[in-house]
Design a protein around this motif. Structure first.
Motif, PDB file in Angstrom:
ATOM      1  N   UNK A 108      48.261  48.715  39.274  1.00 42.36           N
ATOM      2  CA  UNK A 108      47.420  47.615  38.801  1.00 42.36           C
ATOM      3  C   UNK A 108      46.465  47.182  39.908  1.00 42.36           C
ATOM      4  N   UNK A 109      45.209  46.983  39.540  1.00 45.90           N
ATOM      5  CA  UNK A 109      44.202  46.489  40.486  1.00 45.90           C
ATOM      6  C   UNK A 109      43.796  45.085  40.055  1.00 45.90           C
ATOM      7  N   UNK A 148      45.754  46.357  50.326  1.00 46.36           N
ATOM      8  CA  UNK A 148      44.647  45.399  50.361  1.00 46.36           C
ATOM      9  C   UNK A 148      43.302  46.112  50.497  1.00 46.36           C
ATOM     10  N   UNK A 149      42.341  45.661  49.720  1.00 45.49           N
ATOM     11  CA  UNK A 149      40.973  46.186  49.801  1.00 45.49           C
ATOM     12  C   UNK A 149      40.047  45.000  50.022  1.00 45.49           C
ATOM     13  N   UNK A 150      39.426  44.955  51.189  1.00 46.90           N
ATOM     14  CA  UNK A 150      38.567  43.827  51.542  1.00 46.90           C
ATOM     15  C   UNK A 150      37.204  44.352  51.974  1.00 46.90           C
ATOM     16  N   UNK A 151      36.177  43.950  51.254  1.00 41.34           N
ATOM     17  CA  UNK A 151      34.799  44.286  51.605  1.00 41.34           C
ATOM     18  C   UNK A 151      34.042  42.990  51.847  1.00 41.34           C
ATOM     19  N   UNK A 168      46.980  46.952  43.882  1.00 45.68           N
ATOM     20  CA  UNK A 168      45.834  46.894  44.789  1.00 45.68           C
ATOM     21  C   UNK A 168      45.168  45.539  44.602  1.00 45.68           C
ATOM     22  N   UNK A 169      45.056  44.790  45.682  1.00 48.73           N
ATOM     23  CA  UNK A 169      44.350  43.512  45.657  1.00 48.73           C
ATOM     24  C   UNK A 169      42.984  43.712  46.291  1.00 48.73           C
ATOM     25  N   UNK A 170      41.939  43.490  45.515  1.00 57.34           N
ATOM     26  CA  UNK A 170      40.575  43.714  45.989  1.00 57.34           C
ATOM     27  C   UNK A 170      39.845  42.385  46.125  1.00 57.34           C
ATOM     28  N   UNK A 171      39.299  42.145  47.308  1.00 61.94           N
ATOM     29  CA  UNK A 171      38.614  40.880  47.581  1.00 61.94           C
ATOM     30  C   UNK A 171      37.217  41.139  48.121  1.00 61.94           C
TER      31      UNK A 171
END
Length: 337
Positions: free
Chosen positions: A4-5, A98-101, A61-64
């Protein structure tokens, strides 16, 4: 297997996090992993029920998107919901990438926040993707960056598919010994049901109205400790005070209603050719409708301040004919006891 994203950005076209998520989804699809993406901005009211979607997930996946400071309110709201309503046993086996852009300073801090929060929930954080993007076009067209994203995703896949262990963290000790949610102990099913009620605005609003109604009822039955006992013993409080203070004006016929917030009854003042009829009840129409608290009314009837002063200061509200309202202090001359 399923991943899950949860995307906490605003969904802007030039958001680099969207590009990275699409690349990740492409890699996982090639690996025959079922991927479900939740855009938190699309259903803000439904965030409270999202923890139940973790039940059948093998990894998260946590995308911020960092546009100003931190991971943003939507992701925080989701993490809060996980803490309050999530299945704590499920988190113990749930891997998170974690995905942080960021388009400004703070991508490292945001990633640390997400990792820390996931550890506090009891989950297993993995190595993620963290980058500062000054030029979206350059970032998205770079083959080197695309290669790094693919390798990071493959590494994440190996971690959660093989259920690899992680080194112990002090956050787990802190969580078990210090951070204990101050809530009623509920089963996962009860927590899920509670989250559904929390996300239902009409249900929450109805509950608040019912509580206010019950509070008002018990106040009337038992009395407020700050009030005088005589107030509740009297069947028609303030009526005698109005009758004593009444100063008739010939050929004047006006009417007032006074809504006292603490009571559910309406005080009606009818003046007809020099006579006053004061009672609690209903009247179809009045010249002036007044609304105030009991304390403001007492200040007036006990001579502490005139009605005009209370009206100008905003302590009471009035609707109707304001010329009639100006005659109130002439018709009723209250004096201090």
């Amino acid at each position: 297997m399923k991943v899950n994203i949860y995307y906490g950005g605003r969904g802007l076209i030039d958001d680099p996090a969207i590009f990275v998520m699409n690349k990740i989804m492409g890699v996982l699809d090639e690996l025959n992993i079922k991927v479900k993406r939740y855009n938190l901005y699309e259903d803000k009211r439904g965030i409270a029920v999202l923890p139940k979607t973790l039940k059948d997930a093998d990894a998260v996946i946590l995308a911020a998107s960092v546009e100003w400071m931190g991971i943003g309110g939507l992701l925080w709201q989701f993490l809060d919901a996980c803490w309050l309503y999530g299945d704590k046993e499920k988190f113990k086996s749930l891997y998170m990438m974690p995905v942080v852009l960021a388009t400004t300073y703070g991508e490292k801090d945001a990633q640390f926040t997400m990792v820390k929060a996931w550890e506090m929930l009891g989950g297993i954080p993995c190595d993620g993707i963290c980058a500062y993007v000054s030029d979206t076009v350059t970032f998205e067209t770079s083959t080197e960056y695309a290669y790094l994203i693919e390798k990071k995703t493959e590494s994440f896949y190996r971690t959660f598919s093989k259920k690899l262990s992680s080194l112990p963290s002090s956050s787990l000790v802190v969580r078990e010994n210090v951070l204990k949610p101050k809530t009623i102990r509920l089963t996962p099913q009860e927590s899920e049901q509670l989250s559904m009620y929390v996300s239902n605005d009409s249900y929450v609003r109805k509950q608040k109205e019912d509580l206010q109604e019950l509070t008002q009822m018990f106040k009337q039955m038992m009395g407020d400790s700050d009030d005088s006992p005589d107030m509740f013993e009297a069947e028609e409080p303030y009526v005698e005070e109005f009758k004593k203070a009444f100063s008739p004006i010939p050929d004047v016929s006006v009417s007032f209603s006074w809504e006292i917030k603490e009571f559910q009854r309406l005080l009606v003042l009818e003046i007809e050719n020099g006579s006053l009829n004061c009672y609690y009840g209903k009247r179809d129409s009045v010249d002036v409708a007044i609304k105030s608290s009991k304390k403001v009314l007492e200040n007036i009837v006990y001579g502490e301040s005139p009605l005009q002063t209370a009206f100008m200061s905003g302590e009471l509200t009035a609707k109707g004919n304001f010329r009639v309202l100006h005659t109130f202090d002439t018709l009723f001359r209250f004096s201090k006891n």
